[in-house]
Design a protein around this motif. Sequence first.
Motif, PDB file in Angstrom:
ATOM      1  N   LEU A  14       0.813  -1.211   0.000  1.00 19.03           N
ATOM      2  CA  LEU A  14       0.000   0.000   0.000  1.00 19.03           C
ATOM      3  C   LEU A  14       0.846   1.261   0.000  1.00 19.03           C
ATOM      4  O   LEU A  14       1.810   1.377   0.761  1.00 19.03           O
ATOM      5  N   GLY A  15       0.447   2.211  -0.834  1.00 15.61           N
ATOM      6  CA  GLY A  15       1.035   3.535  -0.808  1.00 15.61           C
ATOM      7  C   GLY A  15       0.244   4.414   0.154  1.00 15.61           C
ATOM      8  O   GLY A  15      -0.795   4.019   0.669  1.00 15.61           O
ATOM      9  N   ASP A  23      -0.552   7.605   6.365  1.00 14.76           N
ATOM     10  CA  ASP A  23       0.540   8.514   6.683  1.00 14.76           C
ATOM     11  C   ASP A  23       1.883   8.036   6.144  1.00 14.76           C
ATOM     12  O   ASP A  23       2.872   8.743   6.234  1.00 14.76           O
ATOM     13  N   CYS A  24       1.901   6.818   5.608  1.00 15.65           N
ATOM     14  CA  CYS A  24       3.137   6.291   5.034  1.00 15.65           C
ATOM     15  C   CYS A  24       2.800   5.051   4.198  1.00 15.65           C
ATOM     16  O   CYS A  24       1.774   4.436   4.405  1.00 15.65           O
ATOM     17  N   PRO A  25       3.668   4.707   3.251  1.00 15.49           N
ATOM     18  CA  PRO A  25       3.465   3.435   2.547  1.00 15.49           C
ATOM     19  C   PRO A  25       3.804   2.280   3.478  1.00 15.49           C
ATOM     20  O   PRO A  25       4.625   2.428   4.387  1.00 15.49           O
ATOM     21  N   MET A  26       3.149   1.157   3.295  1.00  9.32           N
ATOM     22  CA  MET A  26       3.453  -0.016   4.114  1.00  9.32           C
ATOM     23  C   MET A  26       2.976  -1.274   3.412  1.00  9.32           C
ATOM     24  O   MET A  26       2.182  -1.229   2.487  1.00  9.32           O
ATOM     25  N   ARG A  27       3.484  -2.375   3.889  1.00 10.81           N
ATOM     26  CA  ARG A  27       3.096  -3.686   3.377  1.00 10.81           C
ATOM     27  C   ARG A  27       2.407  -4.421   4.530  1.00 10.81           C
ATOM     28  O   ARG A  27       2.939  -4.481   5.643  1.00 10.81           O
ATOM     29  N   ASP A  57       6.866  -3.300  11.726  1.00  6.37           N
ATOM     30  CA  ASP A  57       6.663  -4.727  11.482  1.00  6.37           C
ATOM     31  C   ASP A  57       6.125  -5.453  12.713  1.00  6.37           C
ATOM     32  O   ASP A  57       6.585  -5.231  13.828  1.00  6.37           O
ATOM     33  N   GLY A  58       5.147  -6.331  12.458  1.00  7.37           N
ATOM     34  CA  GLY A  58       4.585  -7.164  13.514  1.00  7.37           C
ATOM     35  C   GLY A  58       3.373  -6.574  14.205  1.00  7.37           C
ATOM     36  O   GLY A  58       2.664  -7.286  14.902  1.00  7.37           O
ATOM     37  N   ARG A  59       3.118  -5.309  14.027  1.00  4.80           N
ATOM     38  CA  ARG A  59       1.964  -4.683  14.678  1.00  4.80           C
ATOM     39  C   ARG A  59       0.689  -5.000  13.915  1.00  4.80           C
ATOM     40  O   ARG A  59       0.680  -5.068  12.703  1.00  4.80           O
ATOM     41  N   MET A  60      -0.386  -5.158  14.669  1.00  3.49           N
ATOM     42  CA  MET A  60      -1.704  -5.357  14.076  1.00  3.49           C
ATOM     43  C   MET A  60      -2.345  -3.986  13.880  1.00  3.49           C
ATOM     44  O   MET A  60      -2.202  -3.106  14.726  1.00  3.49           O
ATOM     45  N   VAL A  61      -3.031  -3.834  12.748  1.00  3.09           N
ATOM     46  CA  VAL A  61      -3.704  -2.577  12.454  1.00  3.09           C
ATOM     47  C   VAL A  61      -5.107  -2.861  11.926  1.00  3.09           C
ATOM     48  O   VAL A  61      -5.352  -3.900  11.321  1.00  3.09           O
ATOM     49  N   ALA A  62      -6.008  -1.933  12.174  1.00  2.90           N
ATOM     50  CA  ALA A  62      -7.334  -1.945  11.565  1.00  2.90           C
ATOM     51  C   ALA A  62      -7.341  -0.769  10.602  1.00  2.90           C
ATOM     52  O   ALA A  62      -7.233   0.383  11.027  1.00  2.90           O
ATOM     53  N   ILE A  63      -7.424  -1.056   9.306  1.00  2.00           N
ATOM     54  CA  ILE A  63      -7.366   0.006   8.308  1.00  2.00           C
ATOM     55  C   ILE A  63      -8.467  -0.164   7.273  1.00  2.00           C
ATOM     56  O   ILE A  63      -8.979  -1.263   7.074  1.00  2.00           O
ATOM     57  N   ALA A  64      -8.813   0.950   6.645  1.00  4.63           N
ATOM     58  CA  ALA A  64      -9.781   0.949   5.546  1.00  4.63           C
ATOM     59  C   ALA A  64      -8.998   1.205   4.266  1.00  4.63           C
ATOM     60  O   ALA A  64      -8.336   2.233   4.131  1.00  4.63           O
ATOM     61  N   ILE A  65      -9.066   0.265   3.351  1.00  6.01           N
ATOM     62  CA  ILE A  65      -8.308   0.330   2.104  1.00  6.01           C
ATOM     63  C   ILE A  65      -9.269   0.685   0.973  1.00  6.01           C
ATOM     64  O   ILE A  65     -10.338   0.085   0.846  1.00  6.01           O
ATOM     65  N   TYR A  66      -8.882   1.664   0.159  1.00  7.48           N
ATOM     66  CA  TYR A  66      -9.714   2.040  -0.979  1.00  7.48           C
ATOM     67  C   TYR A  66      -9.766   0.883  -1.976  1.00  7.48           C
ATOM     68  O   TYR A  66      -8.724   0.344  -2.371  1.00  7.48           O
ATOM     69  N   LYS A  67     -10.973   0.512  -2.388  1.00 10.14           N
ATOM     70  CA  LYS A  67     -11.150  -0.595  -3.335  1.00 10.14           C
ATOM     71  C   LYS A  67     -10.420  -0.331  -4.642  1.00 10.14           C
ATOM     72  O   LYS A  67      -9.870  -1.239  -5.246  1.00 10.14           O
ATOM     73  N   GLN A  68     -10.400   0.914  -5.066  1.00 13.37           N
ATOM     74  CA  GLN A  68      -9.740   1.263  -6.320  1.00 13.37           C
ATOM     75  C   GLN A  68      -8.252   0.920  -6.276  1.00 13.37           C
ATOM     76  O   GLN A  68      -7.673   0.521  -7.279  1.00 13.37           O
ATOM     77  N   ALA A  69      -7.622   1.033  -5.116  1.00 14.31           N
ATOM     78  CA  ALA A  69      -6.203   0.717  -4.985  1.00 14.31           C
ATOM     79  C   ALA A  69      -5.931  -0.764  -5.230  1.00 14.31           C
ATOM     80  O   ALA A  69      -4.867  -1.137  -5.728  1.00 14.31           O
ATOM     81  N   LEU A  70      -6.893  -1.615  -4.906  1.00 10.36           N
ATOM     82  CA  LEU A  70      -6.702  -3.064  -5.046  1.00 10.36           C
ATOM     83  C   LEU A  70      -6.722  -3.523  -6.495  1.00 10.36           C
ATOM     84  O   LEU A  70      -6.372  -4.664  -6.784  1.00 10.36           O
ATOM     85  N   THR A  71      -7.127  -2.651  -7.407  1.00 13.61           N
ATOM     86  CA  THR A  71      -7.185  -3.026  -8.823  1.00 13.61           C
ATOM     87  C   THR A  71      -5.883  -2.742  -9.555  1.00 13.61           C
ATOM     88  O   THR A  71      -5.701  -3.215 -10.678  1.00 13.61           O
ATOM     89  N   ARG A  72      -4.975  -1.993  -8.947  1.00 13.49           N
ATOM     90  CA  ARG A  72      -3.699  -1.671  -9.607  1.00 13.49           C
ATOM     91  C   ARG A  72      -2.749  -2.858  -9.562  1.00 13.49           C
ATOM     92  O   ARG A  72      -2.680  -3.580  -8.565  1.00 13.49           O
ATOM     93  N   PRO A  73      -1.987  -3.069 -10.640  1.00  8.97           N
ATOM     94  CA  PRO A  73      -1.000  -4.154 -10.645  1.00  8.97           C
ATOM     95  C   PRO A  73       0.055  -3.943  -9.560  1.00  8.97           C
ATOM     96  O   PRO A  73       0.479  -2.825  -9.316  1.00  8.97           O
ATOM     97  N   VAL A  75      -0.199  -4.342  -6.298  1.00  6.52           N
ATOM     98  CA  VAL A  75      -0.678  -4.058  -4.943  1.00  6.52           C
ATOM     99  C   VAL A  75      -0.961  -5.358  -4.190  1.00  6.52           C
ATOM    100  O   VAL A  75      -0.593  -5.507  -3.035  1.00  6.52           O
ATOM    101  N   ARG A  76      -1.587  -6.308  -4.871  1.00  6.74           N
ATOM    102  CA  ARG A  76      -1.962  -7.564  -4.233  1.00  6.74           C
ATOM    103  C   ARG A  76      -0.966  -8.668  -4.555  1.00  6.74           C
ATOM    104  O   ARG A  76      -0.554  -8.843  -5.682  1.00  6.74           O
ATOM    105  N   GLN A  77      -0.600  -9.415  -3.518  1.00  9.72           N
ATOM    106  CA  GLN A  77       0.277 -10.570  -3.686  1.00  9.72           C
ATOM    107  C   GLN A  77      -0.377 -11.734  -2.959  1.00  9.72           C
ATOM    108  O   GLN A  77      -0.531 -11.708  -1.741  1.00  9.72           O
ATOM    109  N   THR A  78      -0.775 -12.749  -3.715  1.00 10.67           N
ATOM    110  CA  THR A  78      -1.433 -13.906  -3.109  1.00 10.67           C
ATOM    111  C   THR A  78      -0.381 -14.859  -2.552  1.00 10.67           C
ATOM    112  O   THR A  78       0.730 -14.943  -3.072  1.00 10.67           O
ATOM    113  N   PRO A  79      -0.745 -15.587  -1.495  1.00 13.50           N
ATOM    114  CA  PRO A  79       0.206 -16.559  -0.938  1.00 13.50           C
ATOM    115  C   PRO A  79       0.540 -17.631  -1.958  1.00 13.50           C
ATOM    116  O   PRO A  79      -0.325 -18.037  -2.739  1.00 13.50           O
TER     117      PRO A  79
END
Length: 89
Positions: A14-15, A23-27, A57-73, A75-79
């Motif tokens: 995520l950007g 407030d920052c990019p993160m994975r 790293d290692g912290r749990m977060v509750a976040i709201a992700i914009y659906k539009q962001a999930l459509t960009r190449p 962004v998503r990495q499947t296991p």
Amino acid sequence: MSDEPLRVGETLHLGKADWVYGDCPMRVRVSDIRYGDDSDESPVIGVIATIVGGGRDGRMVAIAIYKQALTRPGVRQTPRAVNGTDPYQ
């Protein structure tokens, strides 16, 4: 553009503009999907996730992700399958 639903276990790159109050990019690795995935009217998907990159790293977060962001190449990495098994069975 991915039409696949978001799944637990996916890693998201995520950007700052990809999540609400970003407030920052993160994975993050998705641990639970709370809301928005089953509603076409919601512009976001609420998730509980573990930060795996981004300085907290290692912290749990509750976040709201914009659906539009999930459509960009990229962004998503499947296991990846382990020993030929499907991680979603």
